[in-house]
Design a protein around this motif. Structure first.
Motif, PDB file in Angstrom:
ATOM      1  N   UNK A 102     -24.962  21.581   1.185  1.00 50.38           N
ATOM      2  CA  UNK A 102     -23.613  21.399   0.653  1.00 50.38           C
ATOM      3  C   UNK A 102     -23.269  22.186  -0.609  1.00 50.38           C
ATOM      4  N   UNK A 103     -24.243  22.746  -1.304  1.00 49.21           N
ATOM      5  CA  UNK A 103     -23.901  23.487  -2.530  1.00 49.21           C
ATOM      6  C   UNK A 103     -22.806  24.534  -2.328  1.00 49.21           C
ATOM      7  N   UNK A 104     -22.860  25.345  -1.245  1.00 52.47           N
ATOM      8  CA  UNK A 104     -21.811  26.353  -1.054  1.00 52.47           C
ATOM      9  C   UNK A 104     -20.420  25.757  -0.825  1.00 52.47           C
ATOM     10  N   UNK A 105     -20.347  24.476  -0.491  1.00 53.36           N
ATOM     11  CA  UNK A 105     -19.057  23.830  -0.277  1.00 53.36           C
ATOM     12  C   UNK A 105     -18.370  23.500  -1.601  1.00 53.36           C
ATOM     13  N   UNK A 315     -19.359  20.124   6.076  1.00 53.16           N
ATOM     14  CA  UNK A 315     -18.269  21.092   5.926  1.00 53.16           C
ATOM     15  C   UNK A 315     -16.959  20.467   6.380  1.00 53.16           C
ATOM     16  N   UNK A 316     -16.999  19.779   7.528  1.00 57.88           N
ATOM     17  CA  UNK A 316     -15.799  19.125   8.043  1.00 57.88           C
ATOM     18  C   UNK A 316     -15.284  18.051   7.104  1.00 57.88           C
ATOM     19  N   UNK A 320     -11.843  18.360   4.922  1.00 54.76           N
ATOM     20  CA  UNK A 320     -10.801  17.363   5.198  1.00 54.76           C
ATOM     21  C   UNK A 320     -10.366  16.660   3.926  1.00 54.76           C
ATOM     22  N   UNK A 321     -11.269  16.561   2.952  1.00 53.80           N
ATOM     23  CA  UNK A 321     -10.936  15.919   1.676  1.00 53.80           C
ATOM     24  C   UNK A 321     -10.167  16.860   0.758  1.00 53.80           C
ATOM     25  N   UNK A 322      -9.999  18.116   1.175  1.00 57.46           N
ATOM     26  CA  UNK A 322      -9.244  19.076   0.372  1.00 57.46           C
ATOM     27  C   UNK A 322     -10.026  19.639  -0.801  1.00 57.46           C
ATOM     28  N   UNK A 323     -11.350  19.516  -0.731  1.00 55.44           N
ATOM     29  CA  UNK A 323     -12.185  20.025  -1.831  1.00 55.44           C
ATOM     30  C   UNK A 323     -12.509  21.495  -1.584  1.00 55.44           C
ATOM     31  N   UNK A 324     -12.332  22.321  -2.599  1.00 55.66           N
ATOM     32  CA  UNK A 324     -12.613  23.742  -2.476  1.00 55.66           C
ATOM     33  C   UNK A 324     -13.665  24.143  -3.511  1.00 55.66           C
ATOM     34  N   UNK A 325     -14.505  25.123  -3.134  1.00 53.88           N
ATOM     35  CA  UNK A 325     -15.532  25.566  -4.080  1.00 53.88           C
ATOM     36  C   UNK A 325     -14.908  26.192  -5.319  1.00 53.88           C
ATOM     37  N   UNK A 326     -15.562  26.031  -6.436  1.00 56.44           N
ATOM     38  CA  UNK A 326     -15.036  26.569  -7.711  1.00 56.44           C
ATOM     39  C   UNK A 326     -16.053  27.536  -8.325  1.00 56.44           C
TER      40      UNK A 326
END
Length: 326
Positions: A102-105, A315-316, A320-326
């Motif tokens: 999940x880190x890349x997410x 990833x799904x 779906x939660x609208x979280x984007x990588x920063x």
């Protein structure tokens, strides 16, 4: 023509000779100590699992397996180090759902690809969380929390050890299945979240069983459910969240071993075999269970598929939660 033929044969021989070098090295591996990188601080579950496996692995290989902690930024520092290490079998690492799924997410510049830059060796085990509230909380059931969260979106708070932690993922899955909105309060570590839970600053925590155990035994918290798909033997009477109003809820972190991509297959196969046999030992299984780790031991291919399934699943949920990588 003869000179040309001789040149061609010499070149071909050189290629064959070069190709045989890795095979020769694999046949004599290991002839010196192996480094086992833990991308987290000493004292945690990842560190304890690594030291347990390393001590057994060293005996089996006839060489020291030295555990080195390289913590920092959700495991990025140590994981990036191994991703760029020489793929000769002398550097391996303990990877988790955070570092290798999940880190890349959540982070754009990880500096590594969790699939392309590594070879899965063995899945040591899985780690379940428990949903806990303080002993004097008004909540006694999961359904009460769901009802309150639906009536008052973003009011209820849950503590986490940061983005991508098992506590955070548990909270995101809770919201996804229940259709609610909770407010995440991030800490530098899970222990700080538990302190604030006991102090009444937050409403709940999805904590690992091992970390929550002292508070559970001291009756300082109430355990409302477990994140695995089955009851946990040493938590009698505690049901899975999937049976308590959250159908399909399964969140388990995991502890696995990875090697840098390009590590000779023969070495990876040997490591996978040895670690699988280590995890199968009754005394090792007992020690893992005490750490809150459900022993697994599946090898290269099965672990690789498991990792890809985990990446797909989270990833799904994260998107779906609208979280984007920063």
């Amino acid at each position: 023509m003869k000179l040309r033929s001789i040149g061609i044969l010499a070149a071909a021989f050189g290629i064959l000779s070069a190709a045989s070098v890795p095979a020769a090295r694999a046949a004599t591996w290991p002839d010196t100590s192996v480094r086992y990188i833990v991308p987290f601080s000493p004292g945690g579950v990842s560190d304890a699992v690594a030291r347990l496996v390393a001590s057994q692995l060293g005996t089996r290989l006839g060489q020291s397996v030295i555990v080195e902690n390289k913590p920092g930024v959700s495991g990025l520092v140590g994981t990036r180090y191994v991703a760029h290490a020489k793929p000769d079998g002398y550097t391996i690492m303990g990877g988790t759902i955070t570092t290798h799924a999940v880190n890349p997410l959540f982070i754009k510049a990880t500096g590594y690809d969790p699939v392309k830059d590594f070879v899965p060796v063995s899945l040591v085990g899985t780690v379940s969380n428990v949903l806990v509230v303080r002993k004097d909380s008004r909540f006694n059931t999961v359904r009460q929390i769901i009802a309150e969260a639906k009536a008052h979106p973003d009011k209820l708070t849950y503590g986490t050890a940061g983005l991508g932690s098992s506590q955070h993922l548990s909270g995101e899955l809770f919201q996804s299945i229940s259709g609610t909105h909770l407010r995440q309060i991030m800490y530098k570590g899970g222990s700080q979240a538990m302190v604030d839970l006991l102090g009444g600053q937050i409403d709940m925590v999805f904590e690992t069983i091992a970390a929550a155990r002292p508070m559970i035994d001291a009756h300082s918290v109430k355990v409302l459910g477990v994140t695995s798909d089955h009851p946990v033997a040493d938590l009698p009477g505690v049901k899975p969240l999937a049976e308590l109003g959250l159908p399909g809820f399964v969140m388990q972190s995991w502890q696995g071993v990875f090697a840098p991509a390009g590590t000779p297959r023969a070495i990876v196969q040997k490591l996978s075999k040895e670690i699988g046999e280590i995890v199968a030992q009754p005394d090792v299984r007992t020690k893992l269970l005490r750490l809150g780790v459900q022993p697994d031991g599946r090898g290269m291919q099965a672990f690789g598929q498991f990792q890809k399934d985990e990446i797909r699943k989270w990833t799904g949920i994260v998107q779906a939660a609208g979280i984007k990588p920063h």
